[in-house]
Enzyme design. Structure first.
Site, PDB file in Angstrom:
ATOM      1  N   SER A 122      22.331  11.561 -43.006  1.00  0.00           N
ATOM      2  CA  SER A 122      23.584  10.831 -43.172  1.00  0.00           C
ATOM      3  C   SER A 122      23.999  10.777 -44.627  1.00  0.00           C
ATOM      4  CB  SER A 122      23.459   9.431 -42.580  1.00  0.00           C
ATOM      5  OG  SER A 122      22.470   8.723 -43.280  1.00  0.00           O
ATOM      6  N   LYS A 169      21.052  19.047 -46.296  1.00  0.00           N
ATOM      7  CA  LYS A 169      19.624  19.201 -45.960  1.00  0.00           C
ATOM      8  C   LYS A 169      19.397  19.996 -44.682  1.00  0.00           C
ATOM      9  CE  LYS A 169      16.492  16.049 -46.690  1.00  0.00           C
ATOM     10  NZ  LYS A 169      15.760  14.768 -46.688  1.00  0.00           N
ATOM     11  N   HIS A 186       0.875  -1.172   0.000  1.00  0.00           N
ATOM     12  CA  HIS A 186       0.000   0.000   0.000  1.00  0.00           C
ATOM     13  C   HIS A 186       0.909   1.218   0.000  1.00  0.00           C
ATOM     14  CE1 HIS A 186      -2.976   2.960   1.073  1.00  0.00           C
ATOM     15  NE2 HIS A 186      -3.929   2.069   1.058  1.00  0.00           N
ATOM     16  N   GLU A 243       9.007  18.812 -36.568  1.00  0.00           N
ATOM     17  CA  GLU A 243       8.485  17.455 -36.711  1.00  0.00           C
ATOM     18  C   GLU A 243       8.317  16.788 -35.348  1.00  0.00           C
ATOM     19  OE1 GLU A 243       9.901  15.784 -41.012  1.00  0.00           O
ATOM     20  OE2 GLU A 243      11.527  16.217 -39.615  1.00  0.00           O
ATOM     21  N   THR A 274      -4.488  28.959 -49.616  1.00  0.00           N
ATOM     22  CA  THR A 274      -5.639  28.199 -49.123  1.00  0.00           C
ATOM     23  C   THR A 274      -5.738  26.927 -49.956  1.00  0.00           C
ATOM     24  OG1 THR A 274      -7.132  29.397 -50.588  1.00  0.00           O
ATOM     25  CG2 THR A 274      -6.870  30.270 -48.377  1.00  0.00           C
ATOM     26  N   HIS A 275      -6.041  25.807 -49.297  1.00  0.00           N
ATOM     27  CA  HIS A 275      -6.009  24.489 -49.947  1.00  0.00           C
ATOM     28  C   HIS A 275      -4.619  24.179 -50.495  1.00  0.00           C
ATOM     29  CE1 HIS A 275     -10.479  24.802 -50.213  1.00  0.00           C
ATOM     30  NE2 HIS A 275     -10.206  26.056 -50.462  1.00  0.00           N
TER      31      HIS A 275
END
Lengths: 450, 450, 450, 450
Positions: free
Chosen positions: C275, C280, C76, C287, C148-149
């Site tokens: 890698s 990049k 407990h 993310e 938009t879209h």
């Protein structure tokens, strides 16, 4: 008047029909009829009675309106169906529903609905897979830039993109087919699963009814078919919609004004792209797919909570199932058919594909050069470091990779001009992409022939 | 034909009406009219034109059927409304929708729907709170067994049970009232939020329109009202339904055949409890509440995903909102009104309450005895250990705690027979339960007077 | 050894410390000490005992290891804390935990953790809001294309983008501040809410303890603080993370190679982007934000299910709360601080902003031209149709809108060359964007001064 | 210091070990080694190098600490592993990771973890199924009251209850086994799926590596193994936990003080049931199962969102997978093993089962009487109405059904005293319950022998 869009906006005729109140009633009646026939076969009721019940067990005779009238009176929906059927069967009426508990009828009827609905889903998945394979074949050698993290990476092909989608749909078909044996089952087990109300012939009755209806049967049950079976189905519908969401998102991103490699089919004569920007080609179909997928996914939670019913059943599954069963199937139907249409009529703009492929002026081919250098004898670590440096140089001076390579003495010690020319052509760096897709196409053609 | 049960089964007339296609159209027209009046006030369009538009901006003139006809033609729902309104306004028609983008109208109209729907929810919550306070007052001194882990614990009161529910509903009212300022806002911000299409008077136009409509306004926006506002609302509806689920579950458990302390109101003349067990009193209302709550909870995930729209908007929120806005409001309406009915007509069976209270023959009063012993001078640890032992003895020999206490020399060294009598009467061990509830009742009466 | 990433990877020191086992123990001890002081003030226990307990109620004296040892013995957890505290308090030990039930201590200690954790969230939100306002001010007149879209629409400004984010964070601060009064409450209500174990002074004891600890108090409760309070908190954390997800998604999209308008801060010396592709610039921070937001959102489901506890409590809330309380707070801490860093160091590339703005060669300004034509007297419908036609022409012939306008006789009948020049400059079509942001900046500066 | 309870509280050693940082590292190294061996077999690298890499690819040589050091330097987790492995391999180091992209290694290593974790889940499910079948056999003829809506219904058996659970677990085993072929796959597909970095032997390399590791392989992929495969797994874990939740809920309800038909195993010497009520037998194991199931269910949401990655991959799946993979497996492990323990040691109290069975004094046998009456010739509708009336009479006058039947002339016209005696004995109204269970036991014994 209509409120929920599955009642006036989404879903095909064929799918919506399955879940209309009247179709539900028809299925309930069919189960009652099959039960009567089983009783007759076992000698529990007269053959004639079973015939009469079978004949009248149709919404031609048992009107939805009348059922609702009785329900308003007695506040019990299935018993209202039983009474409405009994009253049109005359003398035979007293043999209706013998030994069954409401949920024997309801759950078995739902299995019949699942069977019809899954048949449509299966056919649409199969067709979507084939459309995707057609696209994969058509675009098998269209080289495009690969993108990871939204950033340009080494080249890939449109063929590969579509083959990946096709194989994912194929996995869904596999899951669906494996699931059927668990989902498409009915039961005749009475109030708590003991079949006591069927006397000692419960096991035979259940077998006869399900064989008659073309369904499997539970091995054991209580008042309800156990809801893990349903939850698996909702999870699968959600999985499929997650894939459609991915496909929709891919189309939306590839349609971006800055990318513009593909476009949804568009009726130029009719459709208003935007009230203020008449030239826009909005990916409204794909956006709808991504939007409605959210609901199908969220319904999984309802289905999972519905598994945990108390004792021989509680009623908490009933009201949410009235909502999520039609909702998930009709909305999946909407987005599956939409995606078929989009993929069938998809436009591709090769000049934009090409333009994007060259956008970083070869920077995305550093890997290819690195490999070539190591082939020619440079150590891997050195090649990596060299390309890292040259790539940054090219990037900062806004030059092409080829140009920078040609200027580099370290590179030229290993690579000739022709080498550099070849190795910086993205079309020479797609590995087995074409071969992989070709194998899949062959495999699929073979298996569709068999 | 109806498929989704909010179209034929669940929800009150007053709530469902808000979300019918025609009501939605009416709200859209009202926003267009308010926009015309704002333009007129700023001198952008003739006063007469605004009057004509205001007059015709009603489903009396603009028929849903006609709007659908146009939509089928042009494939754009809001533009169809604009054209249908324009064509009944004659000359003034050209002043319809001036400067607005579709979502200025749609989102502002949705805010009007939210306003009406929330007013109903707020009123029902207020009524439910008052019903619960009535029950708390009525049962303020009905002592019953407390249950933790489903096991009997020390006594509590029905008054406390209902007061806890009432205060939880009160918190929901508080949340709802705080949320309104964020949710009940409209916008006139044009295609991407710059108000460019309104010329240089965009800020004034937005202010005039929202004042006219009785709404707040966004401080800044893009093509859409930001969906964190909506997601907060769906989270609140889910929170409320989680509480209703708790209340429903409590009723269901207290209605169990073995417990039978309460019963839902039941129409004995009409209702068939069960097709095979006519005497059953099934908690079907509470079960429905628990069931439908699952859907309202699951819709939160859809609303949370809808927050994350791209750039100045994407369309992925649109299709799911068509589903979850009516669904969550209509289903909450159904279960809130159901719970009001259940709590209003709840039957309580005092003899069963009493029987359950005494079921463990005083074992649940070990704590009270322990405290009394320490008051009389025994060390706390010793008292705890002693009661632990005696409780197990009583439990195993199936004796009452009182009996065991009377037999125990260790106990009798501290407690007289009267002491033991008093301390093993559960009604003497309810602490401040009555006082706490009394304070709440007074507080609530005071605040409802003010 | 570590398994869950909040134990070794995510979250700041300051936030993680709050949820470590030892900190939890410290809070439990503080509540026990406050309880002892309240008892002393009311004369229930000696002043000296309260002093001794207060002194020893610290992990300096009560070791986590010892508590775990006792827990292993008695199974407990809270009682183990009580015994471990009592054993270091000597004589005073017998006055520890008097009248309290485990959850009086646990839930009150959790409220203390919430208080600390929310203070960090509130400060980080405030800082993020200010960073966003700085960005809004810095970029107030950087005109960019609206999307938009995913498709180019009329122009907007970076100032507006950031102001929209800032106002959304402001709403979260508002929600958080309103919620505190409901969440930051403790209780001393005994085993089932009656306070029976506190004798007749339960109400005073609860007041004293909570005042001592700087917490509000429940008006009424059972064994647990009602979990609607917690669920509201988890819903708010999810809402905040949905907004961070939106911001992260915006950065990711604006960083796409084809768009390249912004970049996350990046340590060029250290970080390996990929890698195989050393150049990049992957939006790995954004993310991560989008990824972890999913977990915080999904935890709402758990919190909603935890609301519906049975009778005076069941234990089903306990095990999941051990997981989701630290998880949601630590992960929100991770993504909130990450987003602060991203927004603080965000790079913007004005030449790319400009390039994208002109990408459709003015097609996105058709609306502006349409408005100008109607201002000059052309009917709105005619102007709309004309621009629709000319836009399609420009699009298909790959010409600039300006060029097409200059060639059109219909247009030239209304607009001069200068008119066309002016009206096709996107920087002249941003409406009140700058004014709206300016007002917000002023408003916020005013309110931060007050 | 530990924060999340899977790090210090929940899960078995065998399961937790799989997800510890060091085990993860070990798996990554094993994949790198298999890759080296494949390259050697194809002649791409020296046999010796592959041997050296295989030998050193172990946490014996590659220390977690060192990997973290490198990661802190370069901010890339997998590349840190590669460098750490390379640096202990001397000359052979340059052949490490040849052609692979980070996720080839990571996703393949994760498949190895899934394989180990699923093997434990499968074994525990199999054991749980067998325990449940033992219980079903042991209790095959223990007749108890059936309960629907929490209300007493016709009798059932404990054998049936446990057989239903066993068959549901059997379905989960079936699902798990079907899923393996989709989940237990690895990939060597390079940066975007084209295998370009492997030269022209990519297809062979992938085949060799996966055969070596005992995994299946993807047919086609991009940078990641497609996440529908993972989402299916999380959905299955959630389905299983929903079933465990149902079983836990059943135990909790059957343990209620008023019902008391069963009890969880309990260590009387050690366990403190409640700090204030030492006699309590709280269903804390089952409550934990129900609680933790919520988290496993909510993680499905995360897994579904992870399916929809952009282009050739984005990173948003990565951070949440770090959390939910260990969390779902470790928590499922905890509750699966807990439920095994509960079901293994479950106590049953036949006298309470009997007492509850008779609680409504035969009212729950109205159906049986009705059927008997119709058998003896009374019309079904008349029998239904008669029993309905008599049941209400019995209920209101608190008489036994038998007594009321004996008093009824209408009944006595059809049934003798012995008939009534027989038909009101619940043990005579359990239909095929025993037969159904017997068949299942035989079937399962047969299939376990084969």
């Amino acid at each position: 008047m209509a409120i929920h869009p599955i009642d006036y906006r989404y879903g095909s005729e064929e799918m919506r029909r399955i879940f209309e109140e009247e179709s539900k009633l028809q299925k309930l009646l069919e189960v009652e009829a099959a039960l009567a026939r089983a009783h007759a076969k076992l000698g529990n009721i007269p053959e004639e009675a079973a015939k009469e019940i079978s004949k009248k067990a149709s919404t031609k005779y048992v009107k939805l309106e009348r059922v609702k009238e009785i329900e308003a009176e007695i506040n019990h929906d299935l018993m209202a169906v039983v009474l409405a059927l009994a009253e049109v069967c005359g003398e035979a009426g007293k043999y209706v529903h013998l030994g069954a508990t409401s949920n024997d009828i309801i759950d078995t009827a739902t299995a019949l609905q699942f069977k019809e609905a899954l048949a449509i889903v299966e056919r649409d998945l199969e067709e979507l897979k084939n459309i995707l394979l057609e696209r994969a074949e058509e675009y098998i050698d269209i080289v495009c830039v690969g993108r990871t993290h939204g950033q340009h990476a080494v080249p890939t092909t449109y063929g590969l993109k579509f083959a990946i989608f096709a194989m994912e749909i194929k996995r869904h078909l596999e899951r669906l087919r494996e699931m059927k044996k668990r989902l498409l089952v009915g039961q005749m087990t009475g109030a708590v699963g003991t079949q006591a109300s069927f006397g000692d012939k419960g096991i035979e009755i259940q077998e006869l009814v399900m064989k008659d209806l073309g369904l499997g049967k539970v091995e054991v049950s209580n008042q309800l078919i156990q809801r893990d079976r349903y939850a698996e189905c909702f999870a699968l519908l959600a999985l499929i919609s997650a894939t459609l969401d991915k496909m929709g998102r891919e189309i939306r991103n590839l349609m971006r004004t800055e990318i513009a490699e593909v476009a949804e089919p568009f009726r130029e004569d009719k459709q208003v792209g935007s009230s203020t920007m008449p030239h826009k080609r909005n990916p409204i179909n794909s956006e709808k797919v991504c939007g409605l997928a959210r609901i199908i996914k969220s319904n999984v939670f309802v289905a999972l909570e519905n598994v945990s019913l108390e004792h021989e059943r509680d009623l908490t599954n009933s009201s949410p199932e009235r909502c999520i069963i039609p909702e998930s199937f009709v909305l999946l139907d909407e987005i599956l058919k939409t995606m078929k249409k989009v993929m069938k009529g998809l436009k591709i703009f090769p000049e934009n594909v090409e333009k994007n492929l060259m956008l970083t002026k070869g920077l995305n081919l550093a890997e290819a050069v690195m490999i070539e250098l190591t082939k020619k004898g440079m150590s891997r670590q050195k090649a990596h470091e060299l390309l890292r440096r040259l790539s940054i140089k090219a990037f900062e001076e806004n030059k092409g990779l080829k140009e920078v390579l040609l200027e580099s003495k370290e590179v030229r010690a290993y690579l000739s001009e022709e080498d550099i020319e070849r190795v910086t052509n993205p079309k020479n760096y797609i590995g087995t992409a074409i071969e992989q897709v070709r194998r899949i196409l062959e495999e699929e053609k073979k298996s569709s022939r068999s």
